[in-house]
Structure formats: C-alpha cells, structure tokens
Design a protein around this motif. Structure first.
Motif, mmCIF file in Angstrom:
data_model
loop_
_atom_site.group_PDB
_atom_site.id
_atom_site.type_symbol
_atom_site.label_atom_id
_atom_site.label_comp_id
_atom_site.label_asym_id
_atom_site.label_seq_id
_atom_site.Cartn_x
_atom_site.Cartn_y
_atom_site.Cartn_z
ATOM 1 N N UNK A 86 0.766 -1.336 0.100
ATOM 2 C CA UNK A 86 0.048 -0.105 -0.037
ATOM 3 C C UNK A 86 0.842 1.275 -0.080
ATOM 4 N N UNK A 87 2.056 1.320 0.699
ATOM 5 C CA UNK A 87 2.828 2.560 0.819
ATOM 6 C C UNK A 87 4.118 2.510 0.075
ATOM 7 N N UNK A 88 4.579 1.347 -0.552
ATOM 8 C CA UNK A 88 5.727 1.061 -1.149
ATOM 9 C C UNK A 88 6.711 1.497 -0.408
ATOM 10 N N UNK A 89 6.880 1.238 1.059
ATOM 11 C CA UNK A 89 7.785 1.448 1.887
ATOM 12 C C UNK A 89 8.300 0.002 2.443
ATOM 13 N N UNK A 90 9.548 -0.119 2.848
ATOM 14 C CA UNK A 90 10.292 -1.295 3.447
ATOM 15 C C UNK A 90 9.280 -1.741 4.539
ATOM 16 N N UNK A 91 9.054 -3.041 4.631
ATOM 17 C CA UNK A 91 8.252 -3.458 5.908
ATOM 18 C C UNK A 91 9.232 -3.387 7.154
ATOM 19 N N UNK A 92 8.798 -3.329 8.320
ATOM 20 C CA UNK A 92 9.487 -2.961 9.492
ATOM 21 C C UNK A 92 10.036 -1.852 9.744
ATOM 22 N N UNK A 93 11.007 -1.931 10.736
ATOM 23 C CA UNK A 93 11.674 -0.705 11.130
ATOM 24 C C UNK A 93 12.758 -0.431 10.598
ATOM 25 N N UNK A 94 13.356 0.883 10.213
ATOM 26 C CA UNK A 94 14.426 1.435 9.726
ATOM 27 C C UNK A 94 14.925 0.786 8.445
ATOM 28 N N UNK A 95 13.924 1.038 7.548
ATOM 29 C CA UNK A 95 14.202 0.655 6.239
ATOM 30 C C UNK A 95 14.241 -0.893 5.883
ATOM 31 N N UNK A 96 13.723 -1.754 6.607
ATOM 32 C CA UNK A 96 13.877 -3.285 6.395
ATOM 33 C C UNK A 96 15.224 -3.744 6.621
ATOM 34 N N UNK A 97 15.816 -3.248 7.710
ATOM 35 C CA UNK A 97 17.417 -3.747 7.844
ATOM 36 C C UNK A 97 17.301 -5.113 8.434
ATOM 37 N N UNK A 98 17.964 -5.837 8.059
ATOM 38 C CA UNK A 98 18.164 -7.377 8.579
ATOM 39 C C UNK A 98 19.576 -8.010 8.294
ATOM 40 N N UNK A 99 19.592 -9.299 8.164
ATOM 41 C CA UNK A 99 21.016 -9.982 7.879
ATOM 42 C C UNK A 99 21.205 -10.001 6.528
ATOM 43 N N UNK A 100 20.088 -10.139 6.005
ATOM 44 C CA UNK A 100 20.470 -10.289 4.334
ATOM 45 C C UNK A 100 20.454 -8.817 3.619
#
Length: 332
Positions: A86-100
């Motif tokens: 809906x928003x075209x923004x990354x899921x989760x906090x801080x831009x979708x940061x993660x291990x991958x």
C-alpha cells in the motif's frame, strides 16, 4: 665568568672524531624530507584515521564488482516482497534492515542499499579523481608558465583564470550535461555521462589550482637555486620541470586531496538535479534524489547515501589537512 659546559659521558677535551667514532650510526644518520614529513604525519592521529578511511574507500571502489560477485549483491535486483504493497515502503523498522540486507532496501523498488552504496562508490570516486586530475594538470601547467615567464604571458593566463571563475559553473554544467544525453564523441550511456562530468567539473575548476601554483612560482623563481641554474646556462623548460615543479609537489598534492571531495560533492549535486549519472546506475547523488520522495516515511533511505558522502568528504579533508601540516617546513 661563564662556567664551561660539560657533556655527560664525554671526556673533557675529546676530539670530535673520537666522539663521532663512539656514537652509533642511528644517532647521527640524517633524515630525508620524506622521512621527516612521514614522522610528522604519523603524529597526527586524526589525519592517519582519515588516510585509512580514504584507502578503504579506494579499495571499495576498485573492488566493487568483485565484492558484489562474491557476496551475491546486485544493485538492480528488485525485492518487492520486502515492501508494503500500500505504501511502497520497506516492511519493518529502519528501512527493512536485516541479516540479508544490513542497510535495508529502498522504497518503491526494494533494491538493496548496501549493494547500491558499493556500486555508487566507484562512480563518485572516479568522477572526483578524474576531474581533479584534469584540473591539476591544466592548472599546474598554466600556473607555472604564467608565474615563471611573467609579462604578457602572465596577463593572458590571469585574465583566462578570471574569465573561467566568472562562469556560472552549475548552470553551465547542467546545460552541457543535459544536452549530451544520447551519443557523442563515439561514446554513449554511462561512459559518456562519466566523461562529460569529468570534463565539465575538471575543465572549469582549473583556475583554483592555477592561482595557487602561480603564486608559489612567483615566490620560487626569485630563489637562489633558480639563479644558480640560470648562471649555469639552464634554459626555461629545464628550470620549469627540473627546478620549479619538484618544489611545487607539496602544495599541489595537498590541494588535490582537498579538491577531490569538492568534485565528489559537485557530481552528487548534478546527479541530485537529474543531469548527472542516469538511472538505473547507482550513484550517491541519485540515491539522495530518490530519497527526497520518501524522507518522511523512510528517513533511513536518505541517511545512508548522505552518510556515505559525508564520511568520504570528511576523510579527504582530514587527510589533506594532515598532509599540509606534514609537508610544511615551518611546522613543528
């Protein structure tokens, strides 16, 4: 009556030859100017830190493609499953940061930010270093010729410097970059864009280097070693390239390290305005342009390329300040 000065551990009345014979070689061996400058530079820990960061940035830019290949990073792969539909923004906090995706993904397309930062590093450093090299070559040649020969030669070169400095460089760069979009000079696409940026930024920034070299040459041409070369029959070209240019290496090197970050910022500004590096090729300025659309919903997207430019400019400035202090013969 003044008391005689005593030297600890040295017999009274000893010959200078005996003193030298008893000294270790390391205690009396002289140091070259390069060794003295390196010793001064090492004492400046801030400059050393800046130099280390610059070396790491150069290695990152030079090895960008192998790094992407080894770690499986693709700056143009879309990860649509990581975006909010809906928003075209990354899921989760801080831009979708993660291990991958350690730095997250960008909005709208979902491309990996770490991969695009690495990909954009070689573009920014190539344009900054190439434009600086062009400015240094033109500015050094014209500056040393104007300062050494003087007269009408100095007047012509000085008026040329004033003319170039009067140009509205940003508007001129925008017009040239925008007009050369297709194919020109046998180049097209990314090579054409990079070549145009290097030419525009470097060719119109040479007067800054030229003024510094000219001022230094005006001072050096009156020194004793130049008069000695003239008395031995040396001609102008020999004095220029064998006597004056070696003494201009220090200011040229210092100013070059300070000019590179300026050119990097200029390239980022042109890419930010949409007349620099064209998408989908990653560039730090282009990433900032895309980030302005989502700075409220995803501020991390703007922080990543902004910090990359900030750290690069800061590292080069710290290195330049350290080199200036190390190469200054009047510094302690």
């Amino acid at each position: 009556m003044t008391a005689p000065i005593e030297t600890t551990g040295t017999p009274a009345g000893a010959d200078p030859e005996a003193v030298l014979a008893g000294a270790r070689r390391g205690q009396i061996e002289g140091r070259s100017l390069l060794q003295i400058a390196w010793a001064r530079f090492r004492r400046d820990r801030v400059a050393v830190a800046g130099g280390i960061v610059v070396i790491l940035l150069i290695l990152l830019a030079a090895l960008a493609k192998p790094i992407e290949s080894v770690f499986g990073l693709d700056p143009n792969t879309f990860y649509q499953d990581l975006l909010d539909p809906d928003l075209s923004t990354p899921k989760g906090g801080w831009g979708g940061m993660g291990w991958e995706h350690p730095l997250g993904v960008e909005p709208q397309y979902g491309r990996d930010l770490l991969a695009r930062i690495i990909e954009g590093s070689w573009v920014s450093l190539l344009v900054g270093a190439g434009a600086t090299l062009l400015s240094v070559v033109i500015g050094t040649v014209l500056g040393v010729v104007a300062g050494f020969y003087g007269g009408w030669v100095d007047s012509v070169v000085s008026r040329a410097m004033d003319t170039f400095l009067a140009f509205p460089l940003l508007l001129f760069a925008i017009s040239i970059s925008a007009s050369l979009q297709g194919k020109a000079f046998g180049l097209s696409g990314l090579p054409l864009r990079i070549s145009v940026l290097i030419f525009v930024i470097g060719f119109f920034n040479w007067p800054y280097m030229g003024r510094i070299v000219r001022a230094q040459t005006l001072s050096l041409r009156e020194r004793e070693f130049v008069e000695a070369a003239r008395s031995l029959g040396a001609r102008g070209p020999f004095i220029l390239f064998r006597e004056l240019l070696p003494n201009l290496v220090a200011p040229i090197l210092v100013y070059s390290t300070l000019l590179i970050p300026t050119n990097i910022l200029f390239e980022a500004a042109l890419s930010f305005l949409g007349v620099g590096i064209a998408p989908p090729q990653a560039s730090w300025g282009g990433m900032l342009t895309d980030a302005t659309k989502y700075y409220q919903a995803d501020p991390e997207f703007m922080m990543v390329p902004g910090l990359a430019i900030f750290l690069t400019v800061l590292a080069f400035n710290l290195l330049g300040d350290g080199l200036r202090d190390a190469l200054d013969p009047r510094s302690k």
